[in-house]
Design an enzyme around this catalytic site. Structure first.
Site, PDB file in Angstrom:
ATOM      1  CG  ASP A  67      -0.324  -0.571   2.472  1.00 10.00           C
ATOM      2  OD1 ASP A  67       0.920  -0.557   2.561  1.00 10.00           O
ATOM      3  OD2 ASP A  67      -1.055  -1.021   3.369  1.00 10.00           O
ATOM      4  CG  ASN A 135      -8.692  -1.890  12.326  1.00 10.56           C
ATOM      5  OD1 ASN A 135      -7.739  -2.504  11.855  1.00 10.56           O
ATOM      6  ND2 ASN A 135      -9.238  -0.848  11.733  1.00 10.56           N
ATOM      7  CG  HIS A 137      -5.775  -2.542   9.061  1.00  6.87           C
ATOM      8  ND1 HIS A 137      -5.887  -1.224   9.454  1.00  6.87           N
ATOM      9  CD2 HIS A 137      -4.439  -2.796   9.099  1.00  6.87           C
ATOM     10  CE1 HIS A 137      -4.692  -0.729   9.697  1.00  6.87           C
ATOM     11  NE2 HIS A 137      -3.805  -1.660   9.508  1.00  6.87           N
TER      12      HIS A 137
HETATM   13  C1  F6R Z   1       1.592  -1.538   6.078  1.00  6.18           C
HETATM   14  C2  F6R Z   1       0.260  -2.102   6.208  1.00  6.18           C
HETATM   15  C3  F6R Z   1      -0.508  -2.080   7.464  1.00  6.18           C
HETATM   16  C4  F6R Z   1       0.329  -2.439   8.687  1.00  6.18           C
HETATM   17  C5  F6R Z   1      -0.523  -2.463   9.959  1.00  6.18           C
HETATM   18  C6  F6R Z   1       0.316  -2.695  11.193  1.00  6.18           C
HETATM   19  O1  F6R Z   1       2.088  -1.690   4.756  1.00  6.18           O
HETATM   20  O2  F6R Z   1      -0.232  -2.583   5.235  1.00  6.18           O
HETATM   21  O3  F6R Z   1      -1.579  -2.970   7.375  1.00  6.18           O
HETATM   22  O4  F6R Z   1       0.917  -3.692   8.487  1.00  6.18           O
HETATM   23  O5  F6R Z   1      -1.204  -1.250  10.069  1.00  6.18           O
HETATM   24  O6  F6R Z   1       1.169  -1.594  11.361  1.00  6.18           O
HETATM   25  P1  F6R Z   1       2.346  -1.609  12.411  1.00  6.18           P
HETATM   26  O7  F6R Z   1       3.308  -2.656  11.967  1.00  6.18           O
HETATM   27  O8  F6R Z   1       2.956  -0.234  12.329  1.00  6.18           O
HETATM   28  O9  F6R Z   1       1.750  -1.927  13.739  1.00  6.18           O
END
Ligand code: F6R
Length: 240
Positions: A67, A135, A137
């Site tokens: 992303d 959450n 995602h």
């Molecule tokens: C990043 C991405 C997000 C993160 C997620 C966790 O490319 O796609 O889904 O993997 O938000 O973020 P962190 O690792 O910062 O807790």
């Protein structure tokens, strides 16, 4: 889904290196699906150390990222293109032209999504690395994203904007929209490696592993993948 519980963040990152390195050594022409965020930083550090001490080569490796923030040019220090360059690519022997990510400043969003969909179809990923949102995602596929989704532009939820604000000088600077690979395309990777660290991920880890498969928890779809490994540290696994 195979679950590995690591002692701590460092142990999670070391175990993740073994898997990632396994793919690269087995196939020097592999396609790696990569992620940004705090979680993979330890893995990236280990990949760089391994490259420096053992010479594991990325000369023919191609990467595709999950992303990118909408509106940020690739040289912006909060763009994911910049993150990948600074935290991984410029330390390895990978060709910059072999690293792919959505163009955050594309004027025609639909054309950009179509371009990325085509690219993903042409470059099947040998492994897809994922972090986990608090959450549930994966990439920027927020709760209630259809499992059949392809690359699209999302409005980030308040929860995600708050989570990401720590990396910006002020919450008002966090972009409100992002391009993201879809869930369908994440699931098309031959192998998935999802990492989770810290107590703030414990709920999401529990729902990912033990909850029902539902679009309300995007990561729960991974239960349906034939070759998915979750490495969680003790804190992230504390509700299992
Ligand atoms: C990043 C991405 C997000 C993160 C997620 C966790 O490319 O796609 O889904 O993997 O938000 O973020 P962190 O690792 O910062 O807790």
């Amino acid at each position: 889904m195979k679950l590995i519980i690591a002692k701590d963040y460092e142990d999670m990152s070391a175990k993740a290196l073994e898997m990632m390195k396994g793919v690269v050594v087995h196939n020097p022409y592999a396609v790696l699906g990569l992620a940004t965020g705090t979680t993979p930083l330890g893995l990236y550090r280990h990949m760089i150390e391994d490259y420096n001490s053992h010479g594991t080569s990325y000369a023919h490796i191609r990467t595709v990222n999950l992303d990118e923030y909408q509106g940020l040019p690739k040289n912006h220090n909060q763009s994911y293109a910049y993150f990948m360059r600074e935290n991984l690519f410029r330390h390895l022997d990978i060709e910059a032209s072999n690293t792919y990510i959505e163009n955050g400043t594309a004027q025609d969003e639909q054309a950009e999504c179509a371009r990325y969909n085509k690219l993903l179809a042409e470059m099947p990923r040998d492994i897809q690395l994922l972090g986990l949102g608090s959450n549930g995602h994966i990439a920027f596929n927020e709760p209630n994203t259809p499992f059949g989704s392809e690359t699209h532009v999302v409005d980030l939820t308040e929860n995600t904007i708050k989570d990401n604000a720590r990396l910006f000088a002020d919450i008002s600077e966090v972009p409100r929209k992002a391009f993201t690979m879809g869930i369908k395309q994440i699931m098309q990777a031959k192998q998935i490696l999802i990492l989770a660290s810290g107590a703030n991920k414990a709920d999401a880890v529990y729902k990912t592993v033990c909850g029902k498969v539902t679009e309300e928890v995007p990561a729960s779809v991974l239960q349906l993948h034939p070759n998915c490994i979750l490495i969680a540290d003790k804190e992230a696994a504390s509700k299992l």
